[in-house]
Design an enzyme around this catalytic site. Structure first.
Site, PDB file in Angstrom:
ATOM      1  N   GLU A 129      32.421 -12.282  24.401  1.00 11.64           N
ATOM      2  CA  GLU A 129      31.607 -13.468  24.072  1.00 11.64           C
ATOM      3  C   GLU A 129      31.007 -14.064  25.351  1.00 11.64           C
ATOM      4  OE1 GLU A 129      34.832 -15.333  21.533  1.00 11.64           O
ATOM      5  OE2 GLU A 129      33.097 -15.675  20.260  1.00 11.64           O
ATOM      6  N   GLU A 162      39.976  -9.714  17.653  1.00  9.85           N
ATOM      7  CA  GLU A 162      40.252 -10.878  16.802  1.00  9.85           C
ATOM      8  C   GLU A 162      40.678 -10.449  15.403  1.00  9.85           C
ATOM      9  OE1 GLU A 162      37.755 -10.605  18.868  1.00  9.85           O
ATOM     10  OE2 GLU A 162      37.244 -12.514  19.804  1.00  9.85           O
TER      11      GLU A 162
END
Ligand code: 1HE
Length: 262
Positions: free
Chosen positions: A116, A136
């Site tokens: 990210e 995740e």
């Protein structure tokens, strides 16, 4: 500028200190991003010294970044989770919408929140040791650092969903092929390449760099008719700068570089 975390550092490099080199300095924890580190990253970009024209971000040790510091992932209620994610958004927005273009030099793990962070940068240089993943999915959580907005713009929602559904890991070569990185370089050379690119970027007219950071992404999201109009406005502003006039004159008078094949 005081930095309120030992896990990140800033040094000014280049002939006139025009390149900000930001280093994640937490190699024992694979540069996992704790809250203090994220806030210090925000502060660095908000307080960037005025002479800086480009930035490079990289990680100390064998990996770029292992993502969110999972040891800080406590039992948050929904409201706290919302605010935590928004804190990441604010910090990574300072990277993407900040004062200067940012080149990420990637090696080893570029995973979760590390990807990210990399996707908030303007150029990504990956060495051949790099690997990209979004664990995740397997940790029972979701991206929260802007990944669901930025990563599909690089590789498409289908590929991102696959990474999270299946734990798929993209090696460096594949990552470059699908658009996670724009440059693929030999192991150990990502920082050198990133510095070379940042030096080149820093030599551009600042208003051109500004347009690339702030106008181009917006134009790319606009319907064509509005995009053409925004482009015309931006083009008019950029070409009006005295520096632009001088650069064009230099070319016409044979004082500027030609475009070369290699
Ligand atoms: C960590 C973290 C971390 C390492 N948070 N402590 N990210 C992940 O799910 C990735 C988790 N990490 C890994 O898969 C591996 O650590 C790596 C592939 C990155 C590196 O492997 P390796 O073998 O070099 O290192 P290691 O032995 O696994 O880790 C070294 C130490 O770093 C170890 O601590 P130690 O005290 O036992 O030495 C690890 O616990 C620690 N460590 N990664 C905390 N991430 C805004 S939302 C974003 C959501 C996410 O980013 S989720 C994805 C999280």
């Amino acid at each position: 500028m005081p930095i309120h975390s030992n896990d990140i550092s800033l040094s000014l490099q280049g002939e006139s200190s025009e390149i900000a080199v930001i280093t994640l300095t937490r190699p024992a924890k694979r540069n996992a991003l704790n809250d203090g580190l994220i806030l210090a990253l925000r502060d660095i970009f908000q307080g960037m010294p005025s002479g800086v024209r480009a930035a490079v971000i990289h990680g100390a040790g064998d990996h770029f970044c292992a993502g969110l510091d999972l040891s800080e992932l406590q039992e948050r209620d929904a409201g706290q989770g919302l605010h935590h994610s928004r804190m990441w958004h604010a910090a990574l927005d300072c990277v993407q919408q900040g004062p200067v273009p940012v080149v990420a030099a990637l090696h080893g793990a570029v995973v979760g929140g590390g990807l990210e962070l990399a996707s908030a940068c303007h150029i990504r240089v990956a060495d051949t040791s790099s690997f990209f993943a979004l664990p995740e999915g397997s940790r029972g959580i979701f991206v929260g650092g802007g990944g669901s907005v930025r990563i599909p713009r690089l590789i498409g929602a289908a590929r991102m969903a696959d990474m999270m559904f299946t734990g798929r890991v993209y090696k460096a070569e594949e990552g470059e092929r699908i658009g996670l990185a724009q440059y693929l370089v030999p192991e150990g050379t990502a920082l050198d390449k990133a510095m070379e690119l940042a030096t080149r970027i820093a030599s551009n007219a600042p208003l051109t760099n500004y347009a690339l950071m702030h106008a181009l992404p917006r134009i790319a999201e606009q319907p064509a008719d509005q995009g053409f109009f925004t482009e015309a406005l931006m083009a008019a502003i950029v070409q009006n700068a005295p520096e632009a006039k001088e650069r064009v004159r230099a070319f016409l008078e044979g004082r500027a570089n030609k475009v070369k094949r290699d």
